[in-house]
Design an enzyme around this catalytic site. Structure first.
Site, PDB file in Angstrom:
ATOM      1  CD  GLN A   1    -120.830  89.358   4.066  1.00  0.00           C
ATOM      2  OE1 GLN A   1    -120.836  90.396   4.723  1.00  0.00           O
ATOM      3  NE2 GLN A   1    -121.079  89.320   2.751  1.00  0.00           N
TER       4      GLN A   1
ATOM      5  NE  ARG B   1    -117.356  89.334  -1.787  1.00  0.00           N
ATOM      6  CZ  ARG B   1    -116.534  90.132  -2.465  1.00  0.00           C
ATOM      7  NH1 ARG B   1    -115.403  89.642  -2.948  1.00  0.00           N
ATOM      8  NH2 ARG B   1    -116.836  91.391  -2.672  1.00  0.00           N
TER       9      ARG B   1
END
Length: 327
Positions: free
Chosen positions: A109, A206
């Site tokens: 992420q 993400r």
């Protein structure tokens, strides 16, 4: 409770807060094993120790202010709490402190920096953070892209489902410290528990979730990732681990028992990492003159508190987080 407590000048004392627990697909039960926490059911991946964002607000757990939200505490106490430091926009407290238990790997992420926040707009918010490793069972992290990898090469790795091949992997041990400035692609690996210090934001994009089926945000991630290496901010001399425009983190210890002063006239958060024997935070104020503490707990020390200090009977260690003062 807050109205009654504010009937006269507020008495400053060290504040405990109720943890805010979050069940996560990658979480576990290690906060019980390490710190004796009475956890709710589920895989507890995050314990928010000090939080004042829309997604969660801490509540005072001790003393006359018990039941007061951190939002109200910050707005009502003002400089008695923050000293010369500035509140976050909206008058909120300018830190978010967590314990993270990664029994499985987190998503790869990235969080936005100031430039990306301006480009994306609300509700995106700056998120710079750091990790102090509390427990590692052959654990690892990913942090940053490997040398020479640019946006085009990274996008090819995403398309080939091979992001880990273009990210730096580090094995981690207890006591390791990692700085993750906004724009750094990263992931906390399985088998690691960390104390996390960060700016108050929950904005996460993400890159990949390793096939677990949760939403990913490739385009937003590519907008946020900074592929040039991030220089460490200046001022990092022991015991200071990190000094940023948003917060500073120092590692403090007492060996063999004794007393050590905490910052005076400044707001500080104290995250206790480990201890032997009994521990308490003391001060000269009339309210709650001694606050017992345990490993894994966090205390907020108001700027108005007189002569705050940590006193322990054997040995202890803690992270001391302070806020930059306005000029």
């Amino acid at each position: 409770m807050m109205e009654e407590w504010n009937s006269g000048r507020m008495n400053a004392y060290p504040f405990h807060f109720e943890p805010i627990y979050h069940d996560k697909i990658w979480g576990g039960r290690n906060l019980r094993r390490l710190f004796g926490r009475d956890l709710p059911d589920g895989n507890i991946g995050e314990s928010w120790e000090l939080a004042d964002i829309e997604q969660g607000v801490s509540v005072v757990a001790n003393g006359p202010a018990a039941g007061t939200s951190l939002t109200d505490l910050t707005r009502q106490m003002g400089r008695d709490l923050l000293g010369a430091a500035a509140a976050w926009p909206g008058g909120r407290f300018p830190l978010l402190l967590k314990l993270l238990d990664a029994s499985d790997i987190l998503s790869l992420q990235v969080h936005p920096d100031e430039r990306a926040v301006k480009e994306i707009g609300p509700p995106a918010a700056l998120k710079t953070e750091c990790w102090f490793v509390l427990d590692s069972r052959r654990g690892f992290i990913y942090k940053g892209v490997t040398p020479g990898v640019d946006a085009a090469a990274f996008r090819k790795a995403i398309e080939a489902d091979a992001c880990e091949e273009v990210c730096n992997r580090y094995d981690v041990a207890v006591g390791d410290f990692h700085y993750l400035p906004a724009g750094t692609v990263h992931a906390l690996g399985a088998g690691v528990v960390v104390a996390e210090v960060q700016t108050p934001s929950d904005t996460t994009y993400r890159v990949t979730d390793w096939g677990r089926g949760r939403e990913i945000h490739v385009e937003r991630s590519m907008q946020c990732i900074r592929f040039a290496p991030s220089a460490a901010p200046p001022g990092n001399a022991p015991p200071t681990l990190l000094a940023t425009p948003y917060f500073s983190v120092a590692l403090r210890r007492i060996s063999g028992g004794g007393t050590r002063l905490l910052p005076s006239g400044r707001c500080a958060a104290v995250m206790f990492l480990g201890l032997e024997g009994d521990l308490e935070v003391i001060h000269d104020g009339p309210t709650e003159p001694a606050i017992p503490a345990r490993a894994g707990e966090t205390l907020l020390i108001p700027a108005a508190l007189k002569n705050p200090a940590v006193r322990c009977s054997a040995g202890c260690a803690w992270l001391e987080i302070t806020l930059p003062e306005q000029r």
